[in-house]
Write a protein that holds these residues in place. Structure first.
Motif, mmCIF file in Angstrom:
data_model
loop_
_atom_site.group_PDB
_atom_site.id
_atom_site.type_symbol
_atom_site.label_atom_id
_atom_site.label_comp_id
_atom_site.label_asym_id
_atom_site.label_seq_id
_atom_site.Cartn_x
_atom_site.Cartn_y
_atom_site.Cartn_z
ATOM 1 N N PHE A 215 38.720 1.120 39.783
ATOM 2 C CA PHE A 215 37.632 1.956 40.285
ATOM 3 C C PHE A 215 37.724 2.207 41.784
ATOM 4 O O PHE A 215 37.082 3.116 42.297
ATOM 5 N N SER A 216 38.531 1.434 42.490
ATOM 6 C CA SER A 216 38.730 1.729 43.911
ATOM 7 C C SER A 216 39.844 2.749 44.118
ATOM 8 O O SER A 216 39.800 3.547 45.060
ATOM 9 N N LEU A 217 40.853 2.754 43.237
ATOM 10 C CA LEU A 217 41.977 3.682 43.365
ATOM 11 C C LEU A 217 41.760 4.981 42.587
ATOM 12 O O LEU A 217 42.048 6.071 43.092
ATOM 13 N N ILE A 218 41.289 4.853 41.356
ATOM 14 C CA ILE A 218 41.266 5.972 40.411
ATOM 15 C C ILE A 218 39.850 6.450 40.149
ATOM 16 O O ILE A 218 39.545 7.633 40.230
ATOM 17 N N GLY A 219 38.965 5.529 39.808
ATOM 18 C CA GLY A 219 37.575 5.868 39.579
ATOM 19 C C GLY A 219 37.366 6.673 38.314
ATOM 20 O O GLY A 219 38.208 6.719 37.422
ATOM 21 N N SER A 220 36.220 7.352 38.271
ATOM 22 C CA SER A 220 35.868 8.145 37.099
ATOM 23 C C SER A 220 34.934 9.270 37.512
ATOM 24 O O SER A 220 34.177 9.152 38.476
ATOM 25 N N ASN A 249 18.833 5.989 34.950
ATOM 26 C CA ASN A 249 18.833 5.017 36.048
ATOM 27 C C ASN A 249 19.772 5.404 37.188
ATOM 28 O O ASN A 249 19.780 4.745 38.229
ATOM 29 N N TYR A 250 20.562 6.462 36.951
ATOM 30 C CA TYR A 250 21.543 6.893 37.962
ATOM 31 C C TYR A 250 21.422 8.407 38.169
ATOM 32 O O TYR A 250 22.367 9.158 37.919
ATOM 33 N N PRO A 251 20.263 8.861 38.675
ATOM 34 C CA PRO A 251 20.025 10.314 38.780
ATOM 35 C C PRO A 251 20.869 11.007 39.849
ATOM 36 O O PRO A 251 21.070 12.213 39.794
ATOM 37 N N GLU A 252 21.351 10.267 40.830
ATOM 38 C CA GLU A 252 22.100 10.864 41.932
ATOM 39 C C GLU A 252 23.532 10.340 41.967
ATOM 40 O O GLU A 252 24.095 10.103 43.029
ATOM 41 N N LEU A 253 24.109 10.201 40.803
ATOM 42 C CA LEU A 253 25.467 9.688 40.697
ATOM 43 C C LEU A 253 26.446 10.705 41.285
ATOM 44 O O LEU A 253 26.497 11.856 40.855
ATOM 45 N N LYS A 254 27.203 10.290 42.273
ATOM 46 C CA LYS A 254 28.173 11.180 42.904
ATOM 47 C C LYS A 254 29.492 11.159 42.142
ATOM 48 O O LYS A 254 30.029 10.095 41.846
ATOM 49 N N LEU A 255 29.982 12.359 41.821
ATOM 50 C CA LEU A 255 31.239 12.475 41.087
ATOM 51 C C LEU A 255 32.320 13.104 41.981
ATOM 52 O O LEU A 255 32.045 14.058 42.699
ATOM 53 N N PRO A 256 33.543 12.576 41.931
ATOM 54 C CA PRO A 256 33.950 11.387 41.188
ATOM 55 C C PRO A 256 33.428 10.123 41.828
ATOM 56 O O PRO A 256 33.191 10.076 43.037
ATOM 57 N N TYR A 257 33.258 9.080 41.011
ATOM 58 C CA TYR A 257 32.792 7.796 41.498
ATOM 59 C C TYR A 257 33.987 6.928 41.840
ATOM 60 O O TYR A 257 34.871 6.666 41.025
ATOM 61 N N LEU A 258 34.021 6.489 43.098
ATOM 62 C CA LEU A 258 35.072 5.569 43.585
ATOM 63 C C LEU A 258 34.394 4.480 44.403
ATOM 64 O O LEU A 258 33.477 4.754 45.187
ATOM 65 N N GLU A 259 34.827 3.255 44.212
ATOM 66 C CA GLU A 259 34.239 2.165 44.994
ATOM 67 C C GLU A 259 34.914 2.050 46.353
ATOM 68 O O GLU A 259 36.099 2.319 46.483
#
Length: 259
Positions: A215-220, A249-259
């Protein structure tokens, strides 16, 4: 039409139809300008967004001479398809359509453009069956780690799974295209990320440190994967059937998601 087809064969019949269309095409365009080829923007270089679209196609897509179609599940993938639709627009200045199908809870993203199909083909992606044609990640993407990670993100978001495996979170990616899988297995960018290598068509990991690295390199960019990962970090392993309950519970989820 059926009699001609049976008498002369499908190949000859298709040739006549194409020749006939070319003869009347100027008059058709004159009377209906909307039939003209859509003008699209083809960037000089492959971007991260384009790499992700190519990955989504390689994961669960279809390429023909006139359109590209990506398949999903209408229960879970609508937000993800809206994301893909947006990057198709920003990358190529091209509109696409999201459709629900009556078979198998299907969802389709259809990108109708002969020009875009020709662009995909210029990257050595052949029309028709991806497996028998050995369609794989283009060289330009393989040579750039950031493009490669974006492509793998698209692959996993369409044809992979991030979910519950016993009492731990697991990532599994399975594809029957052995040439594609060989690219992933041999990529130096992934190193020892995937410990699961059961056969030639599957890779994955149950190692939680490796999942964090993923999730830090590729994410989703697919909320159903992201939500299950974020809930697992809280100690809440949820089944795919329950993931929709947590979208709110995640209304403002930013895409793509990367940590």
């Amino acid at each position: 039409i059926r009699s001609l087809y049976n008498k002369y064969g499908g190949e000859q019949f298709s040739k006549w139809r194409k020749e006939g269309f070319q003869k009347i095409k100027p008059k058709l365009l004159e009377s209906n300008p909307k039939m003209a080829l859509k003008e699209i923007v083809i960037p000089e270089q492959i971007s991260i967004d384009i790499s992700e679209i190519i990955g989504a196609y390689l994961g669960d897509g279809t390429l023909t001479e006139y359109f590209i179609r990506i398949s999903g599940d209408y229960k879970y993938d609508k937000p993800y398809f809206e994301y893909l639709k947006n990057i198709v627009k920003t990358s190529f200045n091209l509109d696409s359509v999201i459709k629900e199908t009556w078979r198998n809870s299907g969802l389709l993203l259809e990108i109708c453009s002969k020009s875009l199909s020709e662009y995909f083909q210029s990257l050595n992606l052949k029309c028709g069956n991806k497996i028998s044609n050995c369609n794989s990640i283009p060289d330009e993407i393989m040579g750039n780690p950031n493009l490669f990670y974006a492509c793998l993100r698209g692959l996993n978001d369409t044809d992979g799974c991030i979910g519950k495996d016993g009492e731990v979170l697991c990532i599994r990616f399975r594809n029957e295209n052995q040439m594609l899988m060989e690219q992933l297995r041999n990529s130096s960018y992934l190193k020892d990320l995937f410990g699961i290598r059961n056969n030639k068509t599957e890779i994955g990991t149950r190692n939680q440190t490796s999942i964090k690295t993923f999730f830090s390199l590729i994410g989703s960019s697919n909320p159903r994967h992201i939500v299950r990962y974020l809930e697992a970090k809280k100690g809440n392993l949820i089944y795919k059937a329950d993931v929709l309950k947590y979208y709110k519970n995640y209304p403002e989820l930013k895409l793509p998601y990367l940590e």
